[in-house]
Write a protein that holds these residues in place. Structure first.
Motif: not given
Length: 450
Positions: A27, A34, A124-125, A159-161, A166-167
């Motif tokens: 990311w 993504w 998430t990054t 990719y999701s959160t 982060t997934s």
């Protein structure tokens, strides 16, 4: 060299395409989407030891998982019944866990530190889990094989959160550095080609690497300072591919016939798989298991990880009596019908693993079989998936480790103070020639495997 969309954004599908491995960009704050999925230690016989770690997502039905020690020997519970014929070569662990697993928000993601034992960074990054034990072993044993390790799966990353995580964490159990997951191959044909290349695959990879490096240079000028750092970290996987190609070239030129131990299987025992993803999940899983076993049989690598599915997967296996995806079933709310279906999915995973173990047991390597010379772990990041419970983990270990492991037992650590999963990792690493006095959160290996 960079493909541009009409709105002048960078096409992630274009970048790093064609590497023959499932590589996804990290990311990056500068981009708004993504990336697309894209001499070992030997036993008495002289055959090397091998290490495999297999993973299934979403935990287990806690009422049917495990084993009991009885005067008549170890008795397997229902979910492990497909392993009955192998139980003399099986250890069932109870009570092992990762104390660094974060309780509270995040559900599945904080538990995806199975092979590092370190805290999963809430982000998430800039993802961070820790270098995993399989990759540390591969750095040692990879000196003796064309590939240091093979990392397999059936599903690419998404990719999701959720709760600040982060997934991407759910898609990897193997990490080549604290911040970089090891590239995972989900396409059977490409995994086969990496292992059993006649030289043409390496030539294609070399040409793609030239393109990737050119694209990286051009992309760097459009990124923030932070993203430049992340891109450089990510391109470590590209450099690993370069090193793999160079190593394979060296092995293809070397004449090793008659030099020390030689594998009994000299050529692939099944045809090159068709391109793409098999339509049926079971066909996909069996093919990947076959590739893993063949890689060990031919000594193409001595370390493998295989994610039968991602964590949080909702894969449907078409099992009679089972309706819905596995993640849906894992949240059973103690409903008897859903629990039974959850158990059937667990049992199906064991059937597939047992098939692979039987093939290893049938491979003669002199004084012992391939299975006797191997250590094959099977685990998940949760115990009861319904409660996201990781206070103990479902851990199995098959194989004899070259005569250093005694099966047919359930080892119960549930009442011990020091029941860290990393203690098992240290014991396996030691048997693979990767000796350390500390790994993850542990500083003492398990000593009762023999």
């Amino acid at each position: 060299m960079i493909t541009r969309h009409p709105n002048d954004t960078i096409s992630r599908r274009r970048f790093l395409r064609g590497l023959g491995i499932a590589m996804s960009l990290p990311w990056l704050e500068s981009l708004n989407s993504w990336g697309a999925a894209a001499a070992g230690v030997s036993g008495a016989s002289g055959a090397p030891r091998r290490l495999a770690v297999c993973f299934m997502g979403n935990g287990v039905n806690p009422f049917h998982w495990g084993a009991e020690n009885t005067p008549q020997g170890m008795q397997l519970l229902k979910s492990l019944s497909p392993l009955e014929s192998l139980k003399d070569k099986l250890l069932v662990f109870k009570g092992l866990w990762n104390p660094t697993t974060v309780a509270g928000p995040g559900g599945h993601y904080p538990k995806m530190n199975l092979l590092s034992g370190l805290t999963v960074k809430q982000t998430t990054t800039d993802v961070q889990v820790g270098t995993t034990m399989d990759q540390l072993v591969a750095a040692e044993t990879g000196k003796h094989t064309p590939m240091p390790s093979i990392v397999l799966g059936t599903e690419g990353p998404s990719y999701s959160t959720d709760a600040g995580y982060t997934s991407i964490y759910s898609a990897y159990i193997s990490w080549s550095s604290p911040t970089s997951p090891a590239p995972k191959e989900i396409y059977p044909q490409q995994a086969f080609d990496q292992l059993f290349d006649d030289g043409s695959q390496r030539k294609r990879d070399k040409s793609v690497l030239d393109l990737v490096n050119d694209d990286a240079k051009a992309l760097r000028t459009r990124l923030s300072k932070h993203d430049v750092h992340k891109l450089d970290e990510y391109l470590t996987s590209v450099r690993e591919l370069e090193q793999r190609i160079e190593r394979a070239d060296e092995f293809s030129k070397a004449n090793t016939a008659g030099a020390g131990w030689q594998p009994t299987v000299k050529a692939p025992t099944f045809p090159r798989p068709a391109a793409g993803i098999p339509a049926k999940a079971n066909e996909h899983l069996r093919t990947m298991f076959d590739i893993m076993v063949l890689a060990f049989q031919m000594d193409r690598t001595r370390v493998a990880t295989f994610m039968l599915n991602n964590d949080l997967t909702n894969m449907n296996f078409g099992i009679e009596g089972v309706k819905g995806g596995v993640h849906e079933l894992s949240h059973h709310a103690n409903d008897p019908k859903r629990l039974e279906q959850y158990q059937l999915v667990n049992q199906h995973h064991m059937e597939l693993w047992a098939e692979a173990l039987q093939k290893m047991a049938a491979t003669n390597e002199g004084e012992r079989s391939l299975l006797d010379n191997s250590m094959a772990m099977f685990t998940s990041s949760l115990f009861d998936g319904n409660a996201h419970d990781s206070r103990q983990l479902p851990v199995l270990l098959a194989g004899g480790g070259g005569g250093t492991i005694k099966g047919g037992r359930m080892l119960d650590y549930s009442k011990e103070e020091n029941r860290k999963l990393c203690r098992l990792h240290m014991a396996l690493m030691d048997r693979m020639g990767c000796k350390t006095d500390h790994f993850g959160d542990a500083d003492k290996a398990l000593t009762d495997l023999a």
